[in-house]
Design an enzyme around this catalytic site. Sequence first.
Site, PDB file in Angstrom:
ATOM      1  N   GLY A  48      22.479  32.718  61.433  1.00 40.46           N
ATOM      2  CA  GLY A  48      22.939  32.443  63.008  1.00 40.46           C
ATOM      3  C   GLY A  48      24.422  31.782  62.955  1.00 40.46           C
ATOM      4  O   GLY A  48      24.931  31.440  63.949  1.00 40.46           O
ATOM      5  N   CYS A  49      24.954  31.874  61.742  1.00 42.93           N
ATOM      6  CA  CYS A  49      26.324  31.286  61.692  1.00 42.93           C
ATOM      7  C   CYS A  49      27.271  32.676  61.634  1.00 42.93           C
ATOM      8  O   CYS A  49      26.838  33.488  60.836  1.00 42.93           O
ATOM      9  CB  CYS A  49      26.611  30.457  60.590  1.00 42.93           C
ATOM     10  SG  CYS A  49      25.549  28.808  60.555  1.00 42.93           S
ATOM     11  N   VAL A  50      28.282  32.525  62.133  1.00 41.37           N
ATOM     12  CA  VAL A  50      29.214  33.822  62.201  1.00 41.37           C
ATOM     13  C   VAL A  50      30.037  33.767  60.773  1.00 41.37           C
ATOM     14  O   VAL A  50      29.872  34.733  60.127  1.00 41.37           O
ATOM     15  CB  VAL A  50      30.463  33.691  63.186  1.00 41.37           C
ATOM     16  CG1 VAL A  50      31.387  34.871  63.193  1.00 41.37           C
ATOM     17  CG2 VAL A  50      29.812  33.789  64.612  1.00 41.37           C
ATOM     18  N   SER A  51      30.438  32.414  60.216  1.00 45.97           N
ATOM     19  CA  SER A  51      30.911  32.149  59.022  1.00 45.97           C
ATOM     20  C   SER A  51      29.812  32.327  58.205  1.00 45.97           C
ATOM     21  O   SER A  51      28.772  31.929  58.369  1.00 45.97           O
ATOM     22  CB  SER A  51      31.825  31.137  58.987  1.00 45.97           C
ATOM     23  OG  SER A  51      32.766  31.017  60.063  1.00 45.97           O
ATOM     24  N   GLY A 122      26.409  28.164  65.432  1.00 48.70           N
ATOM     25  CA  GLY A 122      26.373  28.011  63.991  1.00 48.70           C
ATOM     26  C   GLY A 122      25.689  26.533  63.622  1.00 48.70           C
ATOM     27  O   GLY A 122      24.985  26.418  62.707  1.00 48.70           O
TER      28      GLY A 122
END
Length: 142
Positions: A48-51, A122
């Site tokens: 769920g984190c872009v990074s 995130g």
Amino acid sequence: MTTTIDTIRDDFAFLDEWEDRYRYVIELGEALPPFPDSARIDTNKVQGCVSQVWLVTHRGDGTDPVIRFQGDSDAHIVRGLVAIMLALFSDRQASEILGTDAEATLRTLGLNEHLSPQRANGLRSMVKRIKRDAEAALHQPA
């Protein structure tokens, strides 16, 4: 990391400009202890984190164990957000982690207003993962 959430709150209150606060968040990330390359695996990634964000949970003994978290990210600002979450949740009993209102803390810091929607999502994913691990520690014997 020895910075407490109370220290972070005090430092945020002292800094007037958001550019200074962002620099401070990045510095918090730079102060994280080195994260082992061997822990940069899919099972430790926070979904769920872009990074890319990795989180390792170290569980103590007992029915309400103390849990220590170790984390890292490939993005500077996100690494600082990881540091804030570790200051908030790490080295606490599982029941205390479950009772901690991360959203309220983020509001007191003003972060909820200054993060992009992707970073905010995130951060929520990180909190969910931390609370899921705390819940598991309470209900599954070590």
